[in-house]
Design a protein around this motif. Structure first.
Motif, PDB file in Angstrom:
ATOM      1  N   LEU A 222       0.828  -1.208   0.000  1.00 21.69           N
ATOM      2  CA  LEU A 222       0.000   0.000   0.000  1.00 21.69           C
ATOM      3  C   LEU A 222       0.865   1.261   0.000  1.00 21.69           C
ATOM      4  CD1 LEU A 222      -2.888   1.132   0.043  1.00 21.69           C
ATOM      5  CD2 LEU A 222      -2.738   1.223   2.536  1.00 21.69           C
ATOM      6  N   ARG A 223       2.023   1.186   0.670  1.00 22.24           N
ATOM      7  CA  ARG A 223       2.901   2.354   0.671  1.00 22.24           C
ATOM      8  C   ARG A 223       3.354   2.685  -0.754  1.00 22.24           C
ATOM      9  NH1 ARG A 223       8.082   2.293   4.401  1.00 22.24           N
ATOM     10  NH2 ARG A 223       8.895   1.049   2.682  1.00 22.24           N
ATOM     11  N   TYR A 224       3.662   1.658  -1.525  1.00 13.51           N
ATOM     12  CA  TYR A 224       4.024   1.908  -2.929  1.00 13.51           C
ATOM     13  C   TYR A 224       2.864   2.527  -3.696  1.00 13.51           C
ATOM     14  CZ  TYR A 224       8.539  -0.416  -2.615  1.00 13.51           C
ATOM     15  OH  TYR A 224       9.833  -0.725  -2.296  1.00 13.51           O
ATOM     16  N   MET A 225       1.642   2.065  -3.415  1.00 12.71           N
ATOM     17  CA  MET A 225       0.481   2.588  -4.140  1.00 12.71           C
ATOM     18  C   MET A 225       0.212   4.033  -3.732  1.00 12.71           C
ATOM     19  SD  MET A 225      -0.307   0.102  -6.078  1.00 12.71           S
ATOM     20  CE  MET A 225       1.347  -0.578  -6.026  1.00 12.71           C
ATOM     21  N   VAL A 226       0.295   4.306  -2.434  1.00 18.37           N
ATOM     22  CA  VAL A 226      -0.011   5.650  -1.937  1.00 18.37           C
ATOM     23  C   VAL A 226       0.995   6.659  -2.477  1.00 18.37           C
ATOM     24  CG1 VAL A 226       0.037   7.083   0.153  1.00 18.37           C
ATOM     25  CG2 VAL A 226      -1.293   4.966   0.125  1.00 18.37           C
ATOM     26  N   PHE A 227       2.266   6.280  -2.481  1.00 22.01           N
ATOM     27  CA  PHE A 227       3.283   7.228  -2.942  1.00 22.01           C
ATOM     28  C   PHE A 227       3.605   7.062  -4.419  1.00 22.01           C
ATOM     29  CE2 PHE A 227       3.915   7.026   1.657  1.00 22.01           C
ATOM     30  CZ  PHE A 227       3.809   8.370   1.949  1.00 22.01           C
ATOM     31  N   ASN A 228       2.817   6.208  -5.079  1.00 19.75           N
ATOM     32  CA  ASN A 228       2.919   6.063  -6.518  1.00 19.75           C
ATOM     33  C   ASN A 228       4.346   5.727  -6.965  1.00 19.75           C
ATOM     34  OD1 ASN A 228       1.775   5.920  -8.971  1.00 19.75           O
ATOM     35  ND2 ASN A 228       1.159   8.074  -9.089  1.00 19.75           N
ATOM     36  N   GLN A 229       4.959   4.790  -6.233  1.00 24.41           N
ATOM     37  CA  GLN A 229       6.329   4.393  -6.576  1.00 24.41           C
ATOM     38  C   GLN A 229       6.311   3.141  -7.426  1.00 24.41           C
ATOM     39  OE1 GLN A 229       7.373   4.033  -2.496  1.00 24.41           O
ATOM     40  NE2 GLN A 229       8.661   5.852  -2.502  1.00 24.41           N
ATOM     41  N   ARG A 230       7.413   2.906  -8.102  1.00 23.72           N
ATOM     42  CA  ARG A 230       7.495   1.689  -8.903  1.00 23.72           C
ATOM     43  C   ARG A 230       7.595   0.483  -7.991  1.00 23.72           C
ATOM     44  NH1 ARG A 230       8.873   2.064 -14.150  1.00 23.72           N
ATOM     45  NH2 ARG A 230      10.115   0.172 -14.092  1.00 23.72           N
ATOM     46  N   LEU A 231       6.841  -0.550  -8.362  1.00 28.37           N
ATOM     47  CA  LEU A 231       6.717  -1.693  -7.472  1.00 28.37           C
ATOM     48  C   LEU A 231       7.875  -2.677  -7.595  1.00 28.37           C
ATOM     49  CD1 LEU A 231       4.694  -2.760  -5.418  1.00 28.37           C
ATOM     50  CD2 LEU A 231       3.638  -4.065  -7.243  1.00 28.37           C
ATOM     51  N   GLU A 232       8.613  -2.595  -8.700  1.00 23.05           N
ATOM     52  CA  GLU A 232       9.589  -3.636  -9.010  1.00 23.05           C
ATOM     53  C   GLU A 232      10.515  -3.975  -7.837  1.00 23.05           C
ATOM     54  OE1 GLU A 232       7.674  -3.457 -12.573  1.00 23.05           O
ATOM     55  OE2 GLU A 232       8.349  -1.778 -11.361  1.00 23.05           O
ATOM     56  N   GLN A 233      10.898  -2.948  -7.075  1.00 19.62           N
ATOM     57  CA  GLN A 233      11.836  -3.203  -5.978  1.00 19.62           C
ATOM     58  C   GLN A 233      11.223  -4.123  -4.925  1.00 19.62           C
ATOM     59  OE1 GLN A 233      11.679   0.923  -5.238  1.00 19.62           O
ATOM     60  NE2 GLN A 233      11.908   0.994  -7.441  1.00 19.62           N
ATOM     61  N   LEU A 234       9.929  -3.981  -4.735  1.00 22.37           N
ATOM     62  CA  LEU A 234       9.268  -4.772  -3.710  1.00 22.37           C
ATOM     63  C   LEU A 234       8.843  -6.121  -4.255  1.00 22.37           C
ATOM     64  CD1 LEU A 234       7.604  -4.763  -0.902  1.00 22.37           C
ATOM     65  CD2 LEU A 234       5.709  -4.040  -2.313  1.00 22.37           C
ATOM     66  N   HIS A 235       8.596  -6.108  -5.545  1.00 28.82           N
ATOM     67  CA  HIS A 235       7.846  -7.187  -6.146  1.00 28.82           C
ATOM     68  C   HIS A 235       8.657  -8.467  -6.291  1.00 28.82           C
ATOM     69  CE1 HIS A 235       4.715  -8.229  -9.416  1.00 28.82           C
ATOM     70  NE2 HIS A 235       4.483  -8.808  -8.276  1.00 28.82           N
ATOM     71  N   SER A 236       8.228  -9.507  -5.650  1.00 36.33           N
ATOM     72  CA  SER A 236       8.876 -10.797  -5.846  1.00 36.33           C
ATOM     73  C   SER A 236       7.781 -11.835  -5.969  1.00 36.33           C
ATOM     74  CB  SER A 236       9.791 -11.110  -4.676  1.00 36.33           C
ATOM     75  OG  SER A 236       9.038 -11.072  -3.491  1.00 36.33           O
ATOM     76  N   THR A 237       7.095 -11.762  -7.086  1.00 31.20           N
ATOM     77  CA  THR A 237       5.935 -12.631  -7.272  1.00 31.20           C
ATOM     78  C   THR A 237       6.325 -14.097  -7.260  1.00 31.20           C
ATOM     79  OG1 THR A 237       5.046 -10.962  -8.683  1.00 31.20           O
ATOM     80  CG2 THR A 237       3.979 -13.098  -8.765  1.00 31.20           C
ATOM     81  N   ILE A 238       5.678 -14.828  -6.449  1.00 25.63           N
ATOM     82  CA  ILE A 238       5.938 -16.247  -6.394  1.00 25.63           C
ATOM     83  C   ILE A 238       4.594 -16.949  -6.508  1.00 25.63           C
ATOM     84  CG2 ILE A 238       6.847 -18.114  -4.992  1.00 25.63           C
ATOM     85  CD1 ILE A 238       8.445 -15.755  -3.540  1.00 25.63           C
ATOM     86  N   HIS A 239       4.471 -17.785  -7.512  1.00 23.63           N
ATOM     87  CA  HIS A 239       3.202 -18.466  -7.686  1.00 23.63           C
ATOM     88  C   HIS A 239       3.174 -19.741  -6.861  1.00 23.63           C
ATOM     89  CE1 HIS A 239       1.646 -15.932 -10.922  1.00 23.63           C
ATOM     90  NE2 HIS A 239       2.912 -15.764 -11.211  1.00 23.63           N
ATOM     91  N   LEU A 240       2.401 -19.700  -5.838  1.00 25.54           N
ATOM     92  CA  LEU A 240       2.195 -20.900  -5.044  1.00 25.54           C
ATOM     93  C   LEU A 240       0.691 -21.064  -4.883  1.00 25.54           C
ATOM     94  CD1 LEU A 240       4.833 -21.028  -2.195  1.00 25.54           C
ATOM     95  CD2 LEU A 240       4.587 -22.547  -4.132  1.00 25.54           C
ATOM     96  N   ALA A 241       0.275 -22.271  -4.652  1.00 24.21           N
ATOM     97  CA  ALA A 241      -1.155 -22.533  -4.614  1.00 24.21           C
ATOM     98  C   ALA A 241      -1.835 -21.755  -3.503  1.00 24.21           C
ATOM     99  CB  ALA A 241      -1.394 -24.020  -4.429  1.00 24.21           C
TER     100      ALA A 241
END
Ligand SMILES: *[C@@H]1O[C@H](CO)[C@@H](O)[C@H](O)[C@H]1NC(C)=O
Ligand SMILES: *[C@@H]1O[C@H](CO)[C@@H](O)[C@H](O)[C@H]1NC(C)=O
Ligand SMILES: *[C@@H]1O[C@H](CO)[C@@H](O)[C@H](O)[C@H]1NC(C)=O
Ligand SMILES: *[C@@H]1O[C@H](CO)[C@@H](O)[C@H](O)[C@H]1NC(C)=O
Length: 384
Positions: A222-241
């Motif tokens: 939410l902090r990234y969304m509120v401050f409109n920052q790029r998510l890539e630094q936070l983003h570590s998508t892992i697909h698990l069930a």
């Protein structure tokens, strides 16, 4: 001393009435010995539920015209079947949240423990903590929680939904193209990162964006969304069930991850963003539904669904509460699971996080007692 016999007579009559009542009710309520009569179930709900109004409410609402909003109705009816209910809980976190004793001792999703720093940053950016001036000043508010169930399709409830003061939608449930059935008004959309709308053009032009944080990472998102920052630094998508098997694994490794891809941008001003009070998750799980406490930590089958959390919120903050699009009928495996996509009911899988059958028992109590109105009759089906 003419009073004495009559007083004795009255006392005698009273105890006879009491005995008579016990005798009468023993067939209906669980009676575990004379000293331990239980009118209440293990969650603290009245066992014998019906839609009749307590006398004081009959009097209070007696003069209202048909269909008028009844002030305090949901909370009063809830207290009548669940005496432990305490009405006052703010809908969203505000700068006083550290004083809410119930949430400071629990980590997400049940509280705010060790997240104070980021929450302070978020609240100082959003600067708004209510529904907005107009709704906050209403003396009686009706609310409806729109579930995503296929049961909403083709019922033409849209116009009725739009007459409600507060329309709550969940996750990415679409409005555009479905107005006839789901209405066009959205007061707020409650989501977690994995459930948020990803295509920015799909957001309605006005509505509150409300985060229900199920894990610490959700607040960071939410902090990234509120401050409109790029998510890539936070983003570590892992697909698990499953989200929570996964966050469990990651807690042990002291890193974090999402369980599916998340929105990278939310087209909302900070002043239109809110954090849902996590007390509603805690209360729904441990008290109302009766899921395992697990030392206050997220564990197998102790996370309520977002729908149940939203209903719990509404009971505390709305005068009248309706729901639509809730409930799955598993005996129709080919019926659509959601109103907006073609996935069939049979795609539902056993959930590790939720306990759908326990949750259904809770929702059925609310509908059966008339605490909430179910416009699509999916909660009880033929069963209330
Ligand atoms: C209902 O209306 C009657 C007559 O107008 C009035 O005397 C009574 O106080 C009202 N009751 C409530 C609860 O407002
Ligand atoms: C709703 O109606 C449309 C058009 O009549 C139909 O194609 C669709 O299958 C219906 N959906 C449901 C869930 O009944
Ligand atoms: C749901 O709760 C029931 C009753 O407490 C329990 O038997 C069942 O195992 C639970 N299911 C899940 C998925 O945790
Ligand atoms: C589920 O659907 C079947 C078939 O339409 C219907 O007969 C049954 O009553 C439904 N059950 C509930 C609980 O609504």
């Amino acid at each position: 001393m003419r009073m004495k016999p009559s007083r004795n007579f009255l006392l005698g009559l009273c105890s006879m009435l009491a005995l008579g009542f016990l005798y009468y009710s023993s067939g209906r309520i669980s009676l575990r010995g004379w000293s331990n009569i239980s009118l209440y179930d293990s969650q603290g709900f009245l066992v014998k539920l019906d839609r009749s109004l307590p006398l004081e409410l009959l009097y209070k609402y007696g003069n209202l015209s048909e269909g008028a909003c009844k002030p305090g109705y949901a909370a009063a009816k809830m207290s009548a079947i669940y005496p432990k209910f305490a009405k006052l809980e703010p809908m969203f976190l505000d700068p006083n949240y550290k004083r809410y004793a119930k949430i400071v001792d629990y980590s997400p999703p049940f509280g705010v423990k060790s997240q104070e720093k980021i929450i302070d940053i978020l609240l100082s950016a959003t600067k708004n903590y209510g529904l907005g001036e107009e709704l906050d000043s209403m003396s009686c508010k009706t609310c409806i929680i729109i579930g995503n169930g296929g049961i909403l399709a083709n019922k033409s409830l849209g116009p009725r939904i739009d007459e409600i003061d507060v329309v709550v939608r969940l996750n990415e449930a679409p409005v555009k193209g479905f107005e006839k059935d789901v209405g066009s008004k959205t007061t707020m959309r409650i989501t977690y990162p994995e459930g948020a709308i990803q295509k920015t053009e799909r957001y309605e032009s006005q509505s509150l964006f409300v985060l229900s944080a199920f894990k610490a990472l959700d607040l960071r998102w939410l902090r990234y969304m509120v401050f409109n920052q790029r998510l890539e630094q936070l983003h570590s998508t892992i697909h698990l069930a499953d989200a929570f098997i996964q966050s469990d694994v990651h807690q042990r490794r002291s890193t974090d991850g999402f369980w599916k891809s998340v929105a990278k941008h939310v087209p909302r001003e900070p002043s239109d963003m809110r954090i849902l009070n996590p007390y509603f998750i805690q209360e729904a799980s441990f008290k109302l539904i009766g899921l395992p406490h697990n030392n206050g930590q997220m564990g197998k089958g102790n996370i309520p669904t977002l729908g149940a959390v939203a209903i719990t919120m509404a009971l505390h903050t709305c005068d009248e509460v309706a729901v639509a699009g809730f409930g799955y009928n598993m005996s129709t495996p080919h019926a659509p699971l959601h109103y907006y996509e073609k996935i069939r009911m049979s795609a539902i899988k056993e959930s590790w996080t939720h306990n759908i059958s326990k949750e259904k028992e809770f929702l059925m109590k609310l509908v059966k007692a008339g605490v909430i109105q179910d416009w699509t009759n999916g909660v009880c089906g033929a069963g209330c």
